[in-house]
Design an enzyme around this catalytic site. Structure first.
Site, PDB file in Angstrom:
ATOM      1  N   TRP A 289      37.554  42.763   4.684  1.00  0.00           N
ATOM      2  CA  TRP A 289      38.245  43.109   5.786  1.00  0.00           C
ATOM      3  C   TRP A 289      37.678  44.433   6.106  1.00  0.00           C
ATOM      4  CZ3 TRP A 289      40.873  41.768   1.416  1.00  0.00           C
ATOM      5  CH2 TRP A 289      41.138  42.657   0.448  1.00  0.00           C
ATOM      6  N   ARG A 290      36.682  45.135   5.125  1.00  0.00           N
ATOM      7  CA  ARG A 290      36.076  46.537   5.700  1.00  0.00           C
ATOM      8  C   ARG A 290      35.066  46.579   6.171  1.00  0.00           C
ATOM      9  NH1 ARG A 290      36.377  50.158   0.208  1.00  0.00           N
ATOM     10  NH2 ARG A 290      38.661  50.352   0.576  1.00  0.00           N
TER      11      ARG A 290
ATOM     12  N   GLU B 115      46.143  44.504   5.377  1.00  0.00           N
ATOM     13  CA  GLU B 115      47.104  45.239   5.056  1.00  0.00           C
ATOM     14  C   GLU B 115      48.667  44.679   4.482  1.00  0.00           C
ATOM     15  OE1 GLU B 115      47.081  48.578   4.124  1.00  0.00           O
ATOM     16  OE2 GLU B 115      44.973  48.659   4.585  1.00  0.00           O
TER      17      GLU B 115
ATOM     18  N   GLN C 104      52.248  44.992  -1.751  1.00  0.00           N
ATOM     19  CA  GLN C 104      52.649  44.696  -3.317  1.00  0.00           C
ATOM     20  C   GLN C 104      51.803  43.821  -4.021  1.00  0.00           C
ATOM     21  OE1 GLN C 104      55.916  46.007  -4.042  1.00  0.00           O
ATOM     22  NE2 GLN C 104      56.754  46.298  -2.062  1.00  0.00           N
ATOM     23  N   THR C 105      50.524  43.650  -3.374  1.00  0.00           N
ATOM     24  CA  THR C 105      49.715  42.624  -3.988  1.00  0.00           C
ATOM     25  C   THR C 105      48.192  43.132  -4.308  1.00  0.00           C
ATOM     26  OG1 THR C 105      50.841  41.131  -2.579  1.00  0.00           O
ATOM     27  CG2 THR C 105      48.963  40.220  -3.538  1.00  0.00           C
TER      28      THR C 105
ATOM     29  N   LEU D 273      51.080  33.734  -3.010  1.00  0.00           N
ATOM     30  CA  LEU D 273      50.803  35.050  -2.646  1.00  0.00           C
ATOM     31  C   LEU D 273      52.040  36.034  -2.830  1.00  0.00           C
ATOM     32  CD1 LEU D 273      48.345  36.980  -2.142  1.00  0.00           C
ATOM     33  CD2 LEU D 273      48.917  36.524   0.545  1.00  0.00           C
ATOM     34  N   GLY D 274      53.373  35.228  -2.760  1.00  0.00           N
ATOM     35  CA  GLY D 274      54.605  36.047  -3.025  1.00  0.00           C
ATOM     36  C   GLY D 274      54.977  36.770  -1.658  1.00  0.00           C
ATOM     37  N   TYR D 275      56.385  37.285  -2.004  1.00  0.00           N
ATOM     38  CA  TYR D 275      56.970  38.270  -0.891  1.00  0.00           C
ATOM     39  C   TYR D 275      56.910  37.535   0.393  1.00  0.00           C
ATOM     40  CZ  TYR D 275      56.757  41.717  -4.484  1.00  0.00           C
ATOM     41  OH  TYR D 275      57.031  42.415  -5.879  1.00  0.00           O
TER      42      TYR D 275
ATOM     43  N   TYR E  57      53.718  52.876   6.211  1.00  0.00           N
ATOM     44  CA  TYR E  57      52.457  53.011   5.692  1.00  0.00           C
ATOM     45  C   TYR E  57      51.429  51.930   6.605  1.00  0.00           C
ATOM     46  CZ  TYR E  57      48.714  51.664   2.753  1.00  0.00           C
ATOM     47  OH  TYR E  57      47.445  51.346   2.273  1.00  0.00           O
TER      48      TYR E  57
ATOM     49  N   ASP F 157      49.670  55.239  -0.177  1.00  0.00           N
ATOM     50  CA  ASP F 157      50.230  54.159  -1.012  1.00  0.00           C
ATOM     51  C   ASP F 157      50.514  54.570  -2.176  1.00  0.00           C
ATOM     52  OD1 ASP F 157      47.941  54.209  -1.992  1.00  0.00           O
ATOM     53  OD2 ASP F 157      47.275  52.129  -1.804  1.00  0.00           O
TER      54      ASP F 157
ATOM     55  N   CYS G 187      38.437  61.996 -15.523  1.00  0.00           N
ATOM     56  CA  CYS G 187      38.269  63.123 -14.770  1.00  0.00           C
ATOM     57  C   CYS G 187      36.885  63.731 -14.974  1.00  0.00           C
ATOM     58  CB  CYS G 187      39.105  64.075 -15.238  1.00  0.00           C
ATOM     59  SG  CYS G 187      41.020  63.489 -15.328  1.00  0.00           S
TER      60      CYS G 187
HETATM   61  S1  SF4 Z   1      40.214  65.123 -11.843  1.00  0.00           S
HETATM   62 FE1  SF4 Z   1      41.238  63.199 -12.856  1.00  0.00          FE
HETATM   63  S2  SF4 Z   1      43.322  63.319 -12.598  1.00  0.00           S
HETATM   64 FE2  SF4 Z   1      42.316  64.851 -11.046  1.00  0.00          FE
HETATM   65  S3  SF4 Z   1      41.808  63.496  -9.255  1.00  0.00           S
HETATM   66 FE3  SF4 Z   1      40.189  63.387 -10.612  1.00  0.00          FE
HETATM   67  S4  SF4 Z   1      40.695  61.743 -11.928  1.00  0.00           S
HETATM   68 FE4  SF4 Z   1      42.534  62.165 -10.992  1.00  0.00          FE
END
Ligand code: SF4
Length: 354
Positions: A25-26, A42, A47-48, A85-87, A124, A142, A204
């Site tokens: 869909w993008r 959307e 919830q899916t 698909l639910g809901y 949303y 979301d 991170c």
């Molecule tokens: S640094 Fe880590 S905690 Fe911060 S937005 Fe990036 S992945 Fe998330």
């Protein structure tokens, strides 16, 4: 340390250009994704998960390529195509919304308030359509984006009380002058949340916005977002009845249009509560196994009754099991009886013919 909005936007979009998902869909990088496809995806994604939605999205866009095709379909067809698909209230609202948009010429409104006036479109979804399909600077938040923003801004108030705080920072980001690609930014955040800023053990070290992330700097990324404890789901019980005719077809009903699983094809059942009463006119033997199913607001345990009589009571009909289009709870029951019948047949000695 204060996160720099411009850098957050720039680095997230650069990362998205290199690592963003290709989804049916993008339209990555293009300002004008098809509003019909954005809306449909959307609604399905509420919830899916993405993997669960993909085959349904493909089925719907093939069978109903335009909003007019969807509007002109019968509600039985739509409920059957949505089954699993639910809901299910989403499917009813989907049809009602398609009818309204089709009757108004087939164009979705661009304005968030007008979008929210359509059935099944909340804050949303309206924001997502306005941003992704029409390139407007709308806030799209979301659960995934909540997680990223809670961490980047180290918001320690537990969810859901932290929502206004998250909304404020999202507003600043989405409405910033640096947000020159409003259609891509929400999708970039969603992909970042799925691939990098995962609920557990976020990656991170390779995150494109780690230098802006306060939680990472403080080493508290795994503790965020905090959540208030959820109340336990109430438990309900009920009876479900399995009755087949000589052709092996199963007895079903069309459930009342409103309420849980409204308008769906279902097996005959009692009420679902603390003390369910057996359904009038249905008697038989209870199976030793029960079926459990978790709905959003309660957990259901069904006692399964194999009905002995063979005539369809009023209001019910026999259908081929494969064509029933059951929602998940009845699929579980149906699978149980199909398996148990197959096991029974395999124990019956085969008659020698020669
Ligand atoms: S640094 Fe880590 S905690 Fe911060 S937005 Fe990036 S992945 Fe998330």
């Amino acid at each position: 340390m204060k996160p720099q909005v411009k850098t957050i936007i720039q680095n997230t979009l650069d990362w998205y250009d290199r690592h963003g998902r290709e989804l049916p869909w993008r339209t990555k990088g293009a300002a004008h994704a098809d509003p019909y496809k954005v809306w449909l995806s959307e609604i399905m994604l509420q919830q899916t998960t993405v993997p669960a939605v993909k085959p349904y999205f493909e089925k719907f866009t093939e069978k109903y390529p335009t909003v007019h095709d969807l509007a002109n379909a019968s509600s039985e067809d739509i409920m059957r195509d949505w089954a699993g698909l639910g809901y299910y209230s989403r499917a009813r609202n989907l049809h009602a919304c398609a009818k309204q948009v089709s009757a108004a010429g087939g164009k979705f409104p661009r304005d968030k308030a007008a979008l929210m006036a359509l059935p099944g479109i909340g804050d949303y979804t309206a924001g997502a359509i306005a941003a992704i399909a029409f390139g407007q600077q709308a806030s799209v938040i979301d659960g995934n984006i909540e997680r990223v923003l809670s961490r980047v801004y180290a918001i320690e108030t537990p969810l859901p009380a932290s929502k206004p705080e998250i909304k404020d920072v999202a507003q600043v980001i989405y409405h910033s002058n640096a947000n020159t690609r409003p259609h891509d930014l929400p999708q970039a955040f969603m992909d970042l949340a799925t691939a990098i800023c995962t609920p557990k053990n976020p990656r991170c070290v390779i995150c494109p916005i780690n230098k802006q992330c306060v939680a990472f700097k403080l080493g508290i990324q795994n503790e965020l977002p905090k959540r208030a404890k959820k109340a336990e789901r109430p438990k309900r019980k009920g009876f479900v009845y399995w009755m087949t005719d000589a052709k092996g077809r199963v007895l079903v009903e069309t459930r009342a249009p409103k309420g849980l699983l409204g308008g769906m094809t279902g097996l005959p059942t009692s009420d679902w509560n603390d003390d369910p009463q057996a359904l009038n006119g249905f008697s038989g033997d209870a199976e030793k196994t029960t079926i459990k199913h978790v709905f959003t607001h309660f957990e259901l345990t069904l006692t399964m009754i194999r009905v002995k009589t063979k005539a369809a009571p009023e209001g019910y009909r026999f259908v081929d099991i494969e064509d029933a289009g059951f929602p998940s709870v009845f699929k579980k029951v149906s699978k149980y009886f199909q398996r148990s019948n197959a096991a029974f047949r395999s124990k019956v000695p085969v008659k020698q013919t020669r």
